[in-house]
Design a protein around this motif. Structure first.
Motif, PDB file in Angstrom:
ATOM      1  N   TRP A   1      -1.626   4.566   7.366  1.00  0.00           N
ATOM      2  CA  TRP A   1      -2.846   5.368   7.191  1.00  0.00           C
ATOM      3  C   TRP A   1      -2.604   6.844   7.517  1.00  0.00           C
ATOM      4  O   TRP A   1      -3.196   7.733   6.932  1.00  0.00           O
ATOM      5  CB  TRP A   1      -4.003   4.776   8.001  1.00  0.00           C
ATOM      6  CG  TRP A   1      -4.433   3.474   7.421  1.00  0.00           C
ATOM      7  CD1 TRP A   1      -4.274   2.234   7.959  1.00  0.00           C
ATOM      8  CD2 TRP A   1      -5.050   3.274   6.139  1.00  0.00           C
ATOM      9  NE1 TRP A   1      -4.743   1.268   7.101  1.00  0.00           N
ATOM     10  CE2 TRP A   1      -5.227   1.879   5.976  1.00  0.00           C
ATOM     11  CE3 TRP A   1      -5.461   4.125   5.115  1.00  0.00           C
ATOM     12  CZ2 TRP A   1      -5.814   1.322   4.841  1.00  0.00           C
ATOM     13  CZ3 TRP A   1      -6.039   3.576   3.980  1.00  0.00           C
ATOM     14  CH2 TRP A   1      -6.212   2.202   3.858  1.00  0.00           C
ATOM     15  N   CYS A   2      -1.695   7.088   8.452  1.00  0.00           N
ATOM     16  CA  CYS A   2      -1.301   8.473   8.736  1.00  0.00           C
ATOM     17  C   CYS A   2      -0.663   9.103   7.517  1.00  0.00           C
ATOM     18  O   CYS A   2      -0.958  10.247   7.152  1.00  0.00           O
ATOM     19  CB  CYS A   2      -0.256   8.508   9.851  1.00  0.00           C
ATOM     20  SG  CYS A   2      -0.905   8.994  11.399  1.00  0.00           S
ATOM     21  N   PHE A   3       0.219   8.367   6.897  1.00  0.00           N
ATOM     22  CA  PHE A   3       0.876   8.882   5.689  1.00  0.00           C
ATOM     23  C   PHE A   3      -0.171   9.170   4.621  1.00  0.00           C
ATOM     24  O   PHE A   3      -0.199  10.246   4.016  1.00  0.00           O
ATOM     25  CB  PHE A   3       1.912   7.876   5.194  1.00  0.00           C
ATOM     26  CG  PHE A   3       2.126   7.904   3.706  1.00  0.00           C
ATOM     27  CD1 PHE A   3       1.799   6.800   2.923  1.00  0.00           C
ATOM     28  CD2 PHE A   3       2.635   9.022   3.082  1.00  0.00           C
ATOM     29  CE1 PHE A   3       1.984   6.817   1.551  1.00  0.00           C
ATOM     30  CE2 PHE A   3       2.821   9.055   1.704  1.00  0.00           C
ATOM     31  CZ  PHE A   3       2.491   7.951   0.930  1.00  0.00           C
ATOM     32  N   ALA A   4      -1.058   8.200   4.386  1.00  0.00           N
ATOM     33  CA  ALA A   4      -2.079   8.397   3.355  1.00  0.00           C
ATOM     34  C   ALA A   4      -2.948   9.599   3.692  1.00  0.00           C
ATOM     35  O   ALA A   4      -3.202  10.463   2.843  1.00  0.00           O
ATOM     36  CB  ALA A   4      -2.934   7.135   3.221  1.00  0.00           C
ATOM     37  N   ALA A   5      -3.375   9.668   4.942  1.00  0.00           N
ATOM     38  CA  ALA A   5      -4.238  10.772   5.360  1.00  0.00           C
ATOM     39  C   ALA A   5      -3.526  12.107   5.217  1.00  0.00           C
ATOM     40  O   ALA A   5      -4.081  13.073   4.690  1.00  0.00           O
ATOM     41  CB  ALA A   5      -4.686  10.565   6.814  1.00  0.00           C
ATOM     42  N   GLY A   6      -2.293  12.162   5.680  1.00  0.00           N
ATOM     43  CA  GLY A   6      -1.545  13.411   5.614  1.00  0.00           C
ATOM     44  C   GLY A   6      -1.297  13.842   4.179  1.00  0.00           C
ATOM     45  O   GLY A   6      -1.435  15.023   3.830  1.00  0.00           O
TER      46      GLY A   6
ATOM     47  N   VAL B   1       9.425   9.703  -2.396  1.00  0.00           N
ATOM     48  CA  VAL B   1      10.684   9.016  -2.097  1.00  0.00           C
ATOM     49  C   VAL B   1      10.670   8.397  -0.709  1.00  0.00           C
ATOM     50  O   VAL B   1      11.018   7.213  -0.536  1.00  0.00           O
ATOM     51  CB  VAL B   1      11.880   9.975  -2.259  1.00  0.00           C
ATOM     52  CG1 VAL B   1      13.166   9.304  -1.837  1.00  0.00           C
ATOM     53  CG2 VAL B   1      11.983  10.426  -3.704  1.00  0.00           C
ATOM     54  N   MET B   2      10.253   9.150   0.289  1.00  0.00           N
ATOM     55  CA  MET B   2      10.225   8.569   1.633  1.00  0.00           C
ATOM     56  C   MET B   2       9.279   7.384   1.731  1.00  0.00           C
ATOM     57  O   MET B   2       9.645   6.342   2.288  1.00  0.00           O
ATOM     58  CB  MET B   2       9.866   9.641   2.673  1.00  0.00           C
ATOM     59  CG  MET B   2      10.984  10.612   2.956  1.00  0.00           C
ATOM     60  SD  MET B   2      10.450  11.978   4.004  1.00  0.00           S
ATOM     61  CE  MET B   2      10.408  11.183   5.593  1.00  0.00           C
ATOM     62  N   PRO B   3       8.056   7.477   1.194  1.00  0.00           N
ATOM     63  CA  PRO B   3       7.180   6.308   1.274  1.00  0.00           C
ATOM     64  C   PRO B   3       7.649   5.111   0.464  1.00  0.00           C
ATOM     65  O   PRO B   3       7.368   3.983   0.858  1.00  0.00           O
ATOM     66  CB  PRO B   3       5.847   6.831   0.719  1.00  0.00           C
ATOM     67  CG  PRO B   3       5.901   8.288   0.874  1.00  0.00           C
ATOM     68  CD  PRO B   3       7.331   8.660   0.717  1.00  0.00           C
TER      69      PRO B   3
ATOM     70  N   MET C   1       0.828  -1.214   0.000  1.00  0.00           N
ATOM     71  CA  MET C   1       0.000   0.000   0.000  1.00  0.00           C
ATOM     72  C   MET C   1       0.860   1.261   0.000  1.00  0.00           C
ATOM     73  O   MET C   1       0.558   2.236  -0.696  1.00  0.00           O
ATOM     74  CB  MET C   1      -0.943  -0.006   1.202  1.00  0.00           C
ATOM     75  CG  MET C   1      -2.056  -1.026   1.068  1.00  0.00           C
ATOM     76  SD  MET C   1      -3.431  -0.741   2.201  1.00  0.00           S
ATOM     77  CE  MET C   1      -2.712  -1.217   3.766  1.00  0.00           C
ATOM     78  N   TYR C   2       1.952   1.247   0.783  1.00  0.00           N
ATOM     79  CA  TYR C   2       2.879   2.375   0.740  1.00  0.00           C
ATOM     80  C   TYR C   2       3.352   2.611  -0.690  1.00  0.00           C
ATOM     81  O   TYR C   2       3.389   3.732  -1.186  1.00  0.00           O
ATOM     82  CB  TYR C   2       4.112   2.095   1.606  1.00  0.00           C
ATOM     83  CG  TYR C   2       4.100   2.647   3.005  1.00  0.00           C
ATOM     84  CD1 TYR C   2       4.038   1.801   4.111  1.00  0.00           C
ATOM     85  CD2 TYR C   2       4.205   4.013   3.227  1.00  0.00           C
ATOM     86  CE1 TYR C   2       4.052   2.304   5.400  1.00  0.00           C
ATOM     87  CE2 TYR C   2       4.222   4.524   4.527  1.00  0.00           C
ATOM     88  CZ  TYR C   2       4.147   3.657   5.599  1.00  0.00           C
ATOM     89  OH  TYR C   2       4.171   4.158   6.892  1.00  0.00           O
ATOM     90  N   GLY C   3       3.740   1.510  -1.352  1.00  0.00           N
ATOM     91  CA  GLY C   3       4.266   1.640  -2.705  1.00  0.00           C
ATOM     92  C   GLY C   3       3.219   2.159  -3.674  1.00  0.00           C
ATOM     93  O   GLY C   3       3.490   3.059  -4.475  1.00  0.00           O
ATOM     94  N   ALA C   4       2.009   1.614  -3.575  1.00  0.00           N
ATOM     95  CA  ALA C   4       0.950   2.039  -4.493  1.00  0.00           C
ATOM     96  C   ALA C   4       0.602   3.506  -4.274  1.00  0.00           C
ATOM     97  O   ALA C   4       0.463   4.280  -5.230  1.00  0.00           O
ATOM     98  CB  ALA C   4      -0.283   1.157  -4.287  1.00  0.00           C
ATOM     99  N   MET C   5       0.472   3.895  -3.022  1.00  0.00           N
ATOM    100  CA  MET C   5       0.141   5.284  -2.720  1.00  0.00           C
ATOM    101  C   MET C   5       1.252   6.207  -3.193  1.00  0.00           C
ATOM    102  O   MET C   5       1.009   7.284  -3.728  1.00  0.00           O
ATOM    103  CB  MET C   5      -0.027   5.422  -1.204  1.00  0.00           C
ATOM    104  CG  MET C   5      -0.757   6.641  -0.781  1.00  0.00           C
ATOM    105  SD  MET C   5      -2.519   6.328  -0.784  1.00  0.00           S
ATOM    106  CE  MET C   5      -3.122   7.988  -0.847  1.00  0.00           C
TER     107      MET C   5
END
Lengths: 127, 695, 227
Positions: B142-147, B110-112, B58-62
């Motif tokens: 989810w924090c990353f996605a939300a932010g 890059v970070m994600p 999910m990190y990669g896809a986002m």
């Protein structure tokens, strides 16, 4: 059972082995209180420390602060008796913080008697 | 001592118990809403997953989604700069576009992607079944996605942030930037900062505590080492940025005086705080890619990494030394000649450990039996492109030269060479390399090679000329340029390059869909399509939920290689076992795995609500606060359910048979212990239980 | 490979049917084992939670360091912006606050000690004591702040005031969150979730609490006392 490799980090870890542990804590707390009294004395009686503007008072306060810090971290937080990795982890964070922020303060020429360097046009407060 | 177990300890629900028991007796009845999720398919299973592999995906896809957004912003920039005095984007819009481009690429791409690989790969490389705190891991994502989404809604709610990704004060204050864009930037990045910090704690504990038996630190793959250093950098750097962001937030929202010149504030305070974060930040962007390349090169050179201890220690050194160079971003800010000299020297020194790595990579390839697969091409791409970027970096270290270069396109060239040519090329190699492991099919090699060469061409066309433009004096961070400076030709070349680059990205995306479609008619590539060296290649592709069964005992660096190959007396490689014999087959393993959970999502979603509240209406803050409290309460009172699952391996370190039996005995005698008892009061701890040091 | 763990399903007899409702359900396997708990080996010998908390506290050093640095740079207001914080301090009052927080560390550590012995009564007493002392500290801070505001130092008055309130405010928020965690521990204990073998949870909350005290030790000296 299989705890051939295990032992508590020190005998202090086992509460049953040390009924005096709580007494030790109280003693530490009393020492901390006494150190705080000394700290406050720098405010109420600065002459004991060669005066408010003297060279002794700030190092004295910093030293007292550091001792209290070390005692709470070492004894109350048990760091002295836990695995060394925790000491490494915590103190490296602390060391990094101190080093980086001291460098920032230095670049701002915080030390010494002149004011913090300001870009031109910004009011500088004089002491 | 007797204790009364209350009747309603946990929320009940389907628990992932061994031997198929779906519910514990004497448990509380299910309470509708609070039933623990239990699906393994469908979108709900992804939303509630705590599986590190799914979280990594999910990190990669986002991140790829944000890459498209950030890339589109880049194309807008390049289109605007095609010719002098164009008005495609006004100055104000241009400021927003380049700010959001930089912010998106750094924080949301890059970070994600680094986090994606760290999450997916690192537990596999160390032989673990998951990370230390699975629910916190989900929360981080989810924090990353939300932010990230919150930050990007600024486009629709008044405009994007417009102060540059570095957001210098007092430009970033309400006087010079009255729209909400910067507030979105600030709050969005505070939210993603929470993601990074919690992720860092999680992954560090995982690497330090959850390695397979026999895997000492110096037997870990290089990628895992680089991940460890990266997470320490995050752990210490994010709080500094957080301070800066809170100061900015209080200035903008509550009229504080941190950057208010009229009240005697010093704008350099922001610069210092930002760059004390910002410099370690760039190292944490590159180190994961360095790690990936260090693991890929040996596979395609059929040689071990040259100088493993040096690669590891140089990575650690980069991590340390990265803290001592930040003011090289401030050479012209008036800090004075002494400070400038000091930081100029430290910056020159930091080139050394990086140079060590480059030499070690080249030495790895030297004399090896090279196979130029797509991952190998991208790895060599990283080495060459990063070297170019590193060399321009060394020229920046020379402070008098930097005085000329700063704020020109020469700097833009430098950091794109190291970040795109370095980190992103490394990630592309990593995508091609690990795709079969994660998804069970290979990406098409022909398309992959086209992808690489087109990307290499486009990349160099875009950023190569910027060196020249910069030295000719073209200013960065400005929406246009005048006609009589001779900037036209190279700007046009650069814009053509950018669109070429975009085409190569499109090709990559096409490759994904194409290969997936074709894969239906192809055999599964198996656990080890590349004849690789590290233990993640021992397990089936795609990786089953439980990762390893059994957890291997590690005796060597490149453990998997040693199980396949030995050496004759004269040093020639000889096969000692067939791949099928040393890889794990797919099978139904009854292994405890951490149960999925809603609460990380709920908790994470509350944060942007609070963010909107701070910007628009305090009522939203209250609502967000209530959701946050509900999320935390639900989380804390939900049993982690499966303490053993996350530590699916035998006592680490000193694999003693005794300690081992103790574990089994524990589990045999107390299988339900986790689910009943596992309530934690400390929300920081998340789902993990205390552990007993054994063995 | 046979030496590594075998799947738990090998022991299908291990059903949870025999958990007595009133028994201590986590037997400590070995009296030498640190802090009880049915555990799990970690490579370092430190539990995940504890290591995680120490890592978090290390990162907090960077956070508070930044706020302290900001205060140090801004501690004198620009002329005309109102009083400097040091003109308004009531050191004797703040010293009492400091004592209160120090003593709360003592009660915290006694609480941990009590629960490690399994003495729930004492544990409750000391936890309540710690939380109460924390509340007294916060009340003292609140009182002090409103006094300063009435004396002309509001949040937005000067750079010094912004820096002062932000630093001490961050600290106060940390204390408040600590109190929330202590109360949560108490409530969990009432529901039977805290016992001798879960003592480490309390210890970890204690680590956070002591750290918050330690930050105050720094603030008291650097912000209040150093002339």
């Amino acid at each position: 059972m299989a705890t051939t490799h295990v032992a508590p980090a020190s005998v202090d870890d086992d509460p049953d082995a040390h009924p005096n542990r709580e007494k030790q804590y109280v003693i530490i707390a009393l020492i901390l209180a006494a150190l705080t009294v000394v700290e406050v004395l720098t405010y109420t009686s600065p002459q004991l420390f060669l005066g408010e503007d003297g060279p002794v008072i700030i190092p004295a306060l910093l030293l007292l602060m550091a001792i209290k810090f070390w005692m709470v971290v070492g004894f109350f937080m048990h760091l002295r008796f836990d695995k060394k990795m925790l000491t490494v982890v915590f103190y490296s964070g602390l060391a990094l913080a101190v080093a980086a922020y001291l460098a920032v303060l230095t670049i701002f020429r915080f030390w010494g008697n002149d004011q913090v360097v300001q870009p031109p046009g910004i009011p500088v407060t004089s002491e | 001592m007797s204790e009364n177990l209350p009747a309603t300890i946990d929320s009940g629900g389907t628990l992932a118990l061994p031997s198929g028991v779906s519910e514990l007796p004497d448990r509380a009845p299910r309470l509708g809403v609070f039933t623990r999720p239990g699906e393994s398919k469908g979108w709900r299973s992804w939303v509630t997953t705590v599986d590190h592999k799914r979280i990594g995906i999910m990190y990669g896809a986002m991140a790829l989604f944000f890459f498209i957004i950030g890339g589109s912003e880049a194309l807008l920039i390049r289109a605007q700069l095609w010719a002098p005095r164009q008005q495609l984007l006004s100055a104000d819009v241009y400021n927003q576009v380049y700010t959001m481009h930089g912010t998106t690429m750094v924080f949301l791409v890059v970070m994600p992607i680094g986090a994606a690989f760290a999450n997916y790969l690192m537990p596999l490389q160390i032989g673990a079944r998951d990370v230390a705190f699975p629910r916190i891991n989900a929360f981080s994502f989810w924090c990353f996605a939300a932010g990230g989404l919150f930050l990007n809604t600024s486009w629709f709610l008044g405009g994007g942030a417009d102060g540059g990704w570095f957001m210098y004060a007092p430009n970033s204050g309400v006087i010079y930037s009255p729209t909400h864009g910067i507030d979105f930037w600030n709050l969005g990045l505070i939210i993603t900062g929470i993601a990074s910090l919690s992720g860092a704690i999680n992954l560090i504990v995982t690497v330090l505590n959850m390695r397979a038996p026999g895997m000492t630190l110096m037997k870990m793959p290089v990628f895992t080492w680089m991940t460890l250093v990266t997470q320490f950098l995050l752990l210490f750097a994010i709080p500094v940025l957080t301070v800066a962001q809170f100061l900015l937030m209080f200035d903008r929202l509550f009229d504080a005086n941190f950057f208010n010149i009229d009240k005697g504030a010093n704008p350099l305070l922001w610069e210092h705080l930002f760059w004390v974060f910002g410099h370690p930040e760039v190292y944490l962007m590159i180190l994961p890619a360095f790690g990936l390349v260090s693991d890929m090169l040996p596979v395609f050179s059929r040689k071990p990494i040259f100088g493993y201890p040096f690669i590891v220690f140089s990575g650690v050194a980069i991590g340390f030394m990265g803290w001592g160079v930040w003011a090289h971003h401030m050479f012209v800010s008036g800090i004075g000649p002494v400070s400038v000299t000091v930081f100029s020297l430290t910056t020159m020194f930091i080139a050394v450990p990086t140079g060590v790595k480059i030499l070690n990579w080249i030495a790895t390839m030297w004399g090896g039996k090279l196979k130029f697969s797509t991952p190998m091409l991208f790895s060599i791409g990283l080495i060459t492109m990063f070297t170019i970027g590193g060399l321009s970096g060394v020229t920046h270290a020379v402070a008098p030269a930097d005085t000329q270069q700063t704020d020109t396109y020469y700097i833009v060239a430098h950091f794109h060479y190291v970040l795109f040519g370095g980190a992103f090329f490394g990630f592309m190699g990593g995508f091609y390399f690990y795709w079969p492991k994660a998804f069970g099919y290979l990406l098409n090699e022909t398309l992959g090679k086209w992808n690489f060469w087109l990307m290499l061409l486009g990349f160099n066309l875009t950023f190569g000329p910027m060196h020249i433009l910069g030295l000719q004096g073209m200013s960065r961070r400005v929406y246009t340029y005048d006609a009589n400076y001779g900037f036209e030709l190279w700007n046009k070349v650069s814009t053509v390059g950018a669109f070429t680059l975009a085409t190569s990205i499109a090709l990559f995306l096409f490759n994904i869909f194409y290969s997936r479609a074709k894969a239906k008619n192809l055999a599964n590539p198996g656990p080890d399509p590349w004849d690789a060296r590290t233990i993640e290649w021992m397990i089936p592709s795609p990786v089953p939920a439980y990762n390893f069964d059994p957890i291997p005992t590690v005796t060597h660096l490149d453990e998997f290689w040693y199980r396949k190959y030995g050496e004759t007396e004269d040093g020639r490689l000889v096969r000692v076992a067939a791949t099928e014999d040393v890889t794990q087959p797919v099978h139904d393993a009854d292994v405890h795995l951490p149960a999925p959970s809603y609460w990380p999502v709920v908790t994470a979603v509350s944060l942007p609500i609070i963010g909107y509240g701070l910007i628009f209406s305090l009522w939203l803050c209250i609502i967000g606060g209530l959701v946050l409290i509900a999320g935390l309460y639900g989380w804390v009172t939900e049993p982690p359910d499966d303490p053993e699952a996350t530590h699916g391996h035998a006592p680490g370190g000193h694999a003693s048979g005794d300690g081992h039996d103790a574990d089994l005995a524990l589990r045999a005698g107390d299988p339900a212990a986790g689910s009943v008892d596992g309530v934690e009061a400390d929300t920081d701890a998340g789902s993990e239980k205390e552990v007993t040091p054994v063995g | 490979m046979a030496s590594t763990e075998t799947p738990i399903a090998e022991n299908p007899e291990a059903e949870p049917t025999t958990i007595p409702a009133s028994a201590e359900f986590i037997p400590a396997p070995d009296p030498d084992v640190v802090h009880g708990g049915h555990g799990f080996a970690t490579n370092t010998g430190i539990s995940n939670t504890k290591l995680g908390m120490w890592l978090f506290l290390a990162s907090e050093c960077l956070l508070f360091g930044g706020l302290i640095t900001t205060f140090l740079l801004y501690k004198l207001p620009a002329p005309g912006d109102g009083p400097a914080p040091q003109e308004l301090y009531d050191i004797p009052f703040t010293s009492i606050s400091s004592f209160v927080l120090l003593m709360s560390s003592l009660t915290m550590v006694l609480a941990v000690s009590a629960i490690e012995r399994g003495d729930k009564q004492r544990f409750h007493t000391w936890i309540v004591g710690t939380a109460l002392l924390g509340c007294v500290f916060i009340a003292g801070q609140a009182y002090e702040f409103q006094l300063f505001v009435s004396e002309g130092m509001g949040y937005t008055s000067s750079r010094a005031s912004s820096a002062f309130y932000t630093l001490t405010g961050f600290h106060g928020v940390h204390v408040t969150l600590g109190i929330v965690m202590l109360v949560s521990l108490l409530l969990l204990s009432f529901r039977g979730h805290i016992n001798r073998h879960k003592a480490e949870t309390v210890e970890v909350v204690g680590l956070y609490w002591h750290f918050v005290d330690v930050v105050w030790i720094l603030i008291f000296a650097i912000v209040y006392l150093i002339p």
